[in-house]
Design an enzyme around this catalytic site. Structure first.
Site, PDB file in Angstrom:
ATOM      1  CB  THR A   1     -16.606   8.179   4.742  1.00  0.00           C
ATOM      2  OG1 THR A   1     -16.576   7.141   5.740  1.00  0.00           O
ATOM      3  CG2 THR A   1     -17.591   9.255   5.161  1.00  0.00           C
TER       4      THR A   1
ATOM      5  CB  ALA B   1     -14.164  13.217  -3.982  1.00  0.00           C
TER       6      ALA B   1
ATOM      7  CG  HIS C   1      -8.707   5.892  10.913  1.00  0.00           C
ATOM      8  ND1 HIS C   1      -9.686   5.477  10.043  1.00  0.00           N
ATOM      9  CD2 HIS C   1      -9.337   6.097  12.100  1.00  0.00           C
ATOM     10  CE1 HIS C   1     -10.864   5.437  10.683  1.00  0.00           C
ATOM     11  NE2 HIS C   1     -10.674   5.812  11.921  1.00  0.00           N
TER      12      HIS C   1
ATOM     13  CG  ASN D   1      -8.818   8.864   3.170  1.00  0.00           C
ATOM     14  OD1 ASN D   1      -9.581   7.990   3.585  1.00  0.00           O
ATOM     15  ND2 ASN D   1      -9.132   9.681   2.187  1.00  0.00           N
ATOM     16  CB  VAL D   2      -3.541   6.023   6.548  1.00  0.00           C
ATOM     17  CG1 VAL D   2      -4.396   5.874   7.801  1.00  0.00           C
ATOM     18  CG2 VAL D   2      -3.793   4.845   5.590  1.00  0.00           C
ATOM     19  CG  ASP D   3      -4.539   8.751   0.970  1.00  0.00           C
ATOM     20  OD1 ASP D   3      -4.472   9.915   1.412  1.00  0.00           O
ATOM     21  OD2 ASP D   3      -5.557   8.305   0.397  1.00  0.00           O
TER      22      ASP D   3
ATOM     23  NE  ARG E   1      -3.552   0.211   2.571  1.00  0.00           N
ATOM     24  CZ  ARG E   1      -4.128   0.497   3.732  1.00  0.00           C
ATOM     25  NH1 ARG E   1      -4.195  -0.401   4.688  1.00  0.00           N
ATOM     26  NH2 ARG E   1      -4.655   1.697   3.935  1.00  0.00           N
TER      27      ARG E   1
END
Ligand code: OAD
Length: 257
Positions: free
Chosen positions: A194, A237, A124, A107-109, A74
Protein backbone atom coordinates in the site's frame (compact mmCIF):
# COMPACT_ATOMS: atom_id res chain seq x y z
CA UNK A 1 14.22 9.00 8.66
CA UNK A 2 16.96 6.40 8.32
CA UNK A 3 15.77 2.86 8.97
CA UNK A 4 17.63 0.42 11.12
CA UNK A 5 18.90 -2.33 8.82
CA UNK A 6 16.37 -4.96 9.85
CA UNK A 7 16.40 -7.63 7.18
CA UNK A 8 14.27 -10.59 6.39
CA UNK A 9 15.87 -12.73 9.07
CA UNK A 10 15.06 -10.22 11.80
CA UNK A 11 11.49 -9.78 10.65
CA UNK A 12 11.06 -13.53 10.43
CA UNK A 13 12.06 -13.64 14.09
CA UNK A 14 9.40 -11.05 14.85
CA UNK A 15 6.83 -13.23 13.05
CA UNK A 16 7.78 -16.20 15.22
CA UNK A 17 7.54 -14.13 18.40
CA UNK A 18 4.26 -12.42 17.63
CA UNK A 19 1.14 -13.81 19.24
CA UNK A 20 -1.08 -11.62 17.10
CA UNK A 21 -0.24 -10.46 13.59
CA UNK A 22 -2.30 -7.97 11.62
CA UNK A 23 -1.71 -7.57 7.90
CA UNK A 24 -2.77 -4.34 6.20
CA UNK A 25 -2.77 -4.97 2.47
CA UNK A 26 -3.23 -2.71 -0.52
CA UNK A 27 -3.25 -2.91 -4.28
CA UNK A 28 0.41 -3.99 -4.51
CA UNK A 29 -0.62 -7.24 -2.80
CA UNK A 30 -2.42 -8.22 -6.00
CA UNK A 31 -0.02 -6.65 -8.48
CA UNK A 32 1.76 -9.95 -9.16
CA UNK A 33 -1.62 -11.54 -9.85
CA UNK A 34 -2.01 -9.03 -12.66
CA UNK A 35 -4.40 -6.58 -10.99
CA UNK A 36 -3.33 -2.97 -11.63
CA UNK A 37 -2.56 -0.72 -8.66
CA UNK A 38 -3.92 2.80 -8.31
CA UNK A 39 -0.93 5.06 -7.82
CA UNK A 40 1.93 3.40 -9.69
CA UNK A 41 3.12 6.06 -12.08
CA UNK A 42 3.05 4.05 -15.32
CA UNK A 43 0.21 1.58 -15.07
CA UNK A 44 -1.79 2.58 -11.97
CA UNK A 45 -5.47 3.33 -12.55
CA UNK A 46 -5.09 6.89 -11.29
CA UNK A 47 -2.45 7.57 -13.94
CA UNK A 48 -5.25 7.02 -16.47
CA UNK A 49 -8.36 8.22 -14.67
CA UNK A 50 -9.36 10.93 -12.25
CA UNK A 51 -10.40 9.19 -9.02
CA UNK A 52 -13.22 11.71 -8.51
CA UNK A 53 -14.70 10.65 -11.86
CA UNK A 54 -14.45 6.90 -11.30
CA UNK A 55 -14.57 6.47 -7.54
CA UNK A 56 -17.06 8.93 -6.11
CA UNK A 57 -20.83 9.12 -5.92
CA UNK A 58 -20.71 12.41 -7.81
CA UNK A 59 -18.72 10.81 -10.61
CA UNK A 60 -21.22 7.95 -10.83
CA UNK A 61 -24.21 10.29 -10.92
CA UNK A 62 -22.56 12.38 -13.61
CA UNK A 63 -21.74 9.43 -15.88
CA UNK A 64 -23.31 6.19 -14.60
CA UNK A 65 -22.60 4.19 -17.72
CA UNK A 66 -18.93 5.16 -17.91
CA UNK A 67 -18.37 4.33 -14.25
CA UNK A 68 -20.40 1.10 -14.37
CA UNK A 69 -18.53 -0.05 -17.47
CA UNK A 70 -15.18 0.60 -15.80
CA UNK A 71 -16.18 -1.52 -12.81
CA UNK A 72 -17.53 -4.20 -15.16
CA UNK A 73 -14.13 -4.21 -16.86
CA UNK A 74 -12.38 -4.53 -13.47
CA UNK A 75 -14.77 -7.35 -12.45
CA UNK A 76 -13.95 -9.21 -15.63
CA UNK A 77 -10.25 -8.63 -14.94
CA UNK A 78 -10.26 -10.13 -11.46
CA UNK A 79 -12.28 -13.10 -12.69
CA UNK A 80 -9.33 -13.97 -14.94
CA UNK A 81 -6.54 -13.79 -12.39
CA UNK A 82 -5.43 -16.00 -9.53
CA UNK A 83 -4.18 -15.33 -6.01
CA UNK A 84 -0.39 -15.13 -5.93
CA UNK A 85 2.18 -16.72 -3.64
CA UNK A 86 1.78 -13.85 -1.16
CA UNK A 87 -1.95 -14.38 -0.74
CA UNK A 88 -1.36 -18.10 -0.42
CA UNK A 89 1.37 -17.69 2.22
CA UNK A 90 -0.94 -15.57 4.38
CA UNK A 91 -3.79 -18.05 4.08
CA UNK A 92 -1.52 -21.01 4.88
CA UNK A 93 -0.03 -19.28 7.89
CA UNK A 94 -3.49 -18.46 9.26
CA UNK A 95 -4.60 -22.06 8.80
CA UNK A 96 -1.48 -23.39 10.51
CA UNK A 97 -1.80 -20.88 13.38
CA UNK A 98 -5.50 -20.41 14.08
CA UNK A 99 -6.40 -17.06 15.62
CA UNK A 100 -2.96 -15.53 15.15
CA UNK A 101 -3.28 -13.61 11.91
CA UNK A 102 -5.92 -11.14 10.74
CA UNK A 103 -5.96 -9.79 7.21
CA UNK A 104 -7.22 -6.23 6.86
CA UNK A 105 -7.38 -5.26 3.21
CA UNK A 106 -8.10 -2.17 1.18
CA UNK A 107 -8.49 -4.45 -1.83
CA UNK A 108 -11.87 -5.20 -3.32
CA UNK A 109 -10.71 -8.04 -5.57
CA UNK A 110 -11.47 -10.99 -3.27
CA UNK A 111 -8.07 -12.60 -3.87
CA UNK A 112 -7.24 -13.06 -0.17
CA UNK A 113 -10.49 -14.98 0.24
CA UNK A 114 -9.89 -17.02 -2.93
CA UNK A 115 -6.48 -17.99 -1.55
CA UNK A 116 -8.26 -19.42 1.50
CA UNK A 117 -8.05 -16.60 4.05
CA UNK A 118 -11.12 -16.36 6.24
CA UNK A 119 -12.37 -13.45 8.31
CA UNK A 120 -10.78 -10.96 5.91
CA UNK A 121 -11.69 -7.40 6.92
CA UNK A 122 -12.52 -5.64 3.65
CA UNK A 123 -12.29 -1.93 4.42
CA UNK A 124 -13.27 -0.77 0.94
CA UNK A 125 -16.02 -3.24 0.11
CA UNK A 126 -16.32 -5.87 -2.58
CA UNK A 127 -15.85 -5.27 -6.29
CA UNK A 128 -18.16 -8.16 -7.15
CA UNK A 129 -21.05 -7.00 -4.95
CA UNK A 130 -23.92 -4.82 -6.12
CA UNK A 131 -25.95 -2.35 -4.12
CA UNK A 132 -28.50 0.37 -4.72
CA UNK A 133 -27.49 3.96 -5.29
CA UNK A 134 -30.54 5.33 -3.42
CA UNK A 135 -31.96 3.79 -0.28
CA UNK A 136 -33.88 0.81 -1.67
CA UNK A 137 -37.68 0.75 -1.65
CA UNK A 138 -39.85 -2.36 -1.51
CA UNK A 139 -39.71 -2.58 -5.31
CA UNK A 140 -35.88 -2.65 -5.38
CA UNK A 141 -34.65 -6.23 -5.51
CA UNK A 142 -31.14 -6.79 -6.82
CA UNK A 143 -32.06 -10.17 -8.25
CA UNK A 144 -34.83 -8.54 -10.31
CA UNK A 145 -32.88 -5.49 -11.50
CA UNK A 146 -33.32 -4.75 -15.19
CA UNK A 147 -30.07 -5.55 -16.96
CA UNK A 148 -28.26 -2.50 -18.24
CA UNK A 149 -25.23 -0.41 -17.81
CA UNK A 150 -25.90 0.10 -14.96
CA UNK A 151 -28.83 -2.18 -14.15
CA UNK A 152 -31.84 -0.41 -12.63
CA UNK A 153 -35.03 -1.12 -10.74
CA UNK A 154 -37.76 -1.65 -13.32
CA UNK A 155 -40.34 0.07 -11.08
CA UNK A 156 -38.66 3.13 -9.60
CA UNK A 157 -35.51 3.50 -11.70
CA UNK A 158 -33.10 3.25 -8.78
CA UNK A 159 -29.64 2.49 -10.16
CA UNK A 160 -27.39 -0.40 -9.15
CA UNK A 161 -23.84 0.60 -8.17
CA UNK A 162 -20.79 -1.43 -7.25
CA UNK A 163 -20.47 -2.41 -3.60
CA UNK A 164 -17.20 -0.60 -3.04
CA UNK A 165 -16.40 2.37 -0.84
CA UNK A 166 -15.91 5.54 -2.86
CA UNK A 167 -14.05 8.69 -1.94
CA UNK A 168 -16.12 10.75 0.47
CA UNK A 169 -17.95 7.70 1.80
CA UNK A 170 -17.66 6.09 5.18
CA UNK A 171 -16.03 2.72 5.65
CA UNK A 172 -18.38 -0.01 6.91
CA UNK A 173 -18.52 0.74 10.63
CA UNK A 174 -18.37 -2.84 11.92
CA UNK A 175 -15.50 -3.78 9.60
CA UNK A 176 -13.48 -0.73 10.53
CA UNK A 177 -14.08 -1.34 14.23
CA UNK A 178 -12.87 -4.92 13.89
CA UNK A 179 -9.82 -3.69 11.97
CA UNK A 180 -9.09 -1.10 14.65
CA UNK A 181 -9.20 -3.80 17.30
CA UNK A 182 -6.96 -6.09 15.28
CA UNK A 183 -4.46 -3.25 14.78
CA UNK A 184 -4.52 -2.30 18.45
CA UNK A 185 -4.22 -5.87 19.62
CA UNK A 186 -1.38 -6.84 17.30
CA UNK A 187 2.24 -7.45 18.31
CA UNK A 188 3.25 -7.20 14.66
CA UNK A 189 1.68 -5.43 11.73
CA UNK A 190 2.77 -6.21 8.18
CA UNK A 191 1.91 -3.36 5.82
CA UNK A 192 1.96 -4.93 2.38
CA UNK A 193 1.60 -3.26 -0.99
CA UNK A 194 0.00 0.00 0.00
CA UNK A 195 1.13 3.53 -0.77
CA UNK A 196 -0.35 4.50 2.62
CA UNK A 197 -2.01 7.54 1.09
CA UNK A 198 -5.67 6.83 1.89
CA UNK A 199 -7.17 7.32 5.33
CA UNK A 200 -8.56 6.01 7.58
CA UNK A 201 -7.03 2.74 6.31
CA UNK A 202 -3.44 3.96 6.50
CA UNK A 203 -4.06 5.23 10.03
CA UNK A 204 -4.35 1.63 11.19
CA UNK A 205 -0.58 1.24 10.83
CA UNK A 206 -0.03 4.32 12.96
CA UNK A 207 -2.52 3.03 15.50
CA UNK A 208 -0.77 -0.33 15.68
CA UNK A 209 2.55 1.35 16.28
CA UNK A 210 1.13 3.61 19.00
CA UNK A 211 -0.40 0.56 20.67
CA UNK A 212 3.00 -1.11 20.80
CA UNK A 213 3.15 -3.31 17.73
CA UNK A 214 6.22 -3.70 15.59
CA UNK A 215 5.37 -2.43 12.14
CA UNK A 216 7.00 -3.75 8.97
CA UNK A 217 6.45 -2.37 5.47
CA UNK A 218 6.74 -4.75 2.51
CA UNK A 219 6.97 -2.69 -0.66
CA UNK A 220 9.46 -2.50 -3.53
CA UNK A 221 9.55 1.30 -3.28
CA UNK A 222 9.11 3.99 -0.63
CA UNK A 223 5.65 4.42 0.87
CA UNK A 224 4.05 7.04 3.08
CA UNK A 225 4.08 4.55 5.95
CA UNK A 226 7.83 3.90 5.92
CA UNK A 227 8.26 6.45 8.69
CA UNK A 228 5.93 4.44 10.94
CA UNK A 229 7.80 1.20 10.42
CA UNK A 230 10.43 -0.51 12.56
CA UNK A 231 11.51 -2.37 9.45
CA UNK A 232 11.13 -1.86 5.72
CA UNK A 233 11.56 -4.82 3.38
CA UNK A 234 12.15 -3.71 -0.19
CA UNK A 235 10.64 -6.42 -2.30
CA UNK A 236 7.34 -7.71 -3.54
CA UNK A 237 4.49 -9.40 -1.73
CA UNK A 238 4.76 -12.64 -3.69
CA UNK A 239 8.51 -12.85 -3.12
CA UNK A 240 8.72 -11.84 0.50
CA UNK A 241 5.61 -13.14 2.25
CA UNK A 242 6.40 -16.82 1.58
CA UNK A 243 9.91 -16.21 2.89
CA UNK A 244 8.59 -14.52 6.01
CA UNK A 245 5.72 -16.83 6.82
CA UNK A 246 6.53 -20.31 5.62
CA UNK A 247 8.32 -22.87 7.80
CA UNK A 248 12.09 -22.77 7.53
CA UNK A 249 11.91 -19.28 6.07
CA UNK A 250 14.06 -16.29 6.87
CA UNK A 251 17.38 -18.08 7.26
CA UNK A 252 20.32 -15.70 7.51
CA UNK A 253 21.50 -16.63 4.02
CA UNK A 254 18.29 -15.07 2.73
CA UNK A 255 19.01 -11.76 4.40
CA UNK A 256 18.01 -8.73 2.33
CA UNK A 257 19.79 -5.41 2.77
P1 OAD B 1 -1.77 2.27 -4.39
O1 OAD B 1 -1.84 2.04 -5.86
O2 OAD B 1 -1.91 3.65 -3.89
O3 OAD B 1 -0.38 1.70 -3.85
C1 OAD B 1 0.10 0.46 -4.26
C2 OAD B 1 1.41 0.22 -3.56
O4 OAD B 1 1.84 -1.09 -3.84
C3 OAD B 1 2.54 1.16 -3.99
O5 OAD B 1 3.19 1.67 -2.84
C4 OAD B 1 3.48 0.23 -4.78
O6 OAD B 1 4.85 0.59 -4.63
C5 OAD B 1 3.22 -1.09 -4.10
N1 OAD B 1 3.51 -2.26 -4.93
C6 OAD B 1 3.47 -2.38 -6.27
N2 OAD B 1 3.74 -3.64 -6.64
C7 OAD B 1 3.95 -4.34 -5.50
C8 OAD B 1 4.24 -5.71 -5.21
N3 OAD B 1 4.37 -6.61 -6.19
N4 OAD B 1 4.40 -6.08 -3.92
C9 OAD B 1 4.25 -5.17 -2.93
N5 OAD B 1 3.97 -3.88 -3.14
C10 OAD B 1 3.80 -3.47 -4.40
O7 OAD B 1 -2.84 1.29 -3.72
P2 OAD B 1 -3.45 1.34 -2.26
O8 OAD B 1 -2.47 1.84 -1.28
O9 OAD B 1 -4.09 0.03 -2.02
O10 OAD B 1 -9.51 3.01 -2.76
O11 OAD B 1 -4.57 2.43 -2.44
C11 OAD B 1 -5.47 2.66 -1.39
C12 OAD B 1 -6.84 2.97 -1.93
O12 OAD B 1 -6.75 4.02 -2.90
C13 OAD B 1 -7.48 1.84 -2.69
O13 OAD B 1 -8.14 0.92 -1.85
C14 OAD B 1 -8.44 2.54 -3.57
C15 OAD B 1 -7.55 3.66 -4.04
O14 OAD B 1 -8.18 4.78 -4.50
C16 OAD B 1 -10.75 3.09 -3.24
O15 OAD B 1 -11.02 2.77 -4.38
C17 OAD B 1 -11.73 3.59 -2.23
Amino acid sequence: MKKAPHGLHTVHGWVLEAERIAVLSGAGMSAESGVPTFRDAQDGYWAQFNPQDMASERGFRAAPQRVWDWYAHRRAGVAQVQPNAGHVALARFARAHPGRLTVITQNVDGLHQRAGSSGVLCLHGDLLADRWLEAPRACCRLEDAEPGSPPRCGSCGNLVRPGVVWFGENLPVDVFEAARQAAQGADLMLVVGTAGAVYPAAGLARLARQAGARVVVVNPVASELDDVAHGVLRGTAAQLLPQLLEPGAGRPDQETP
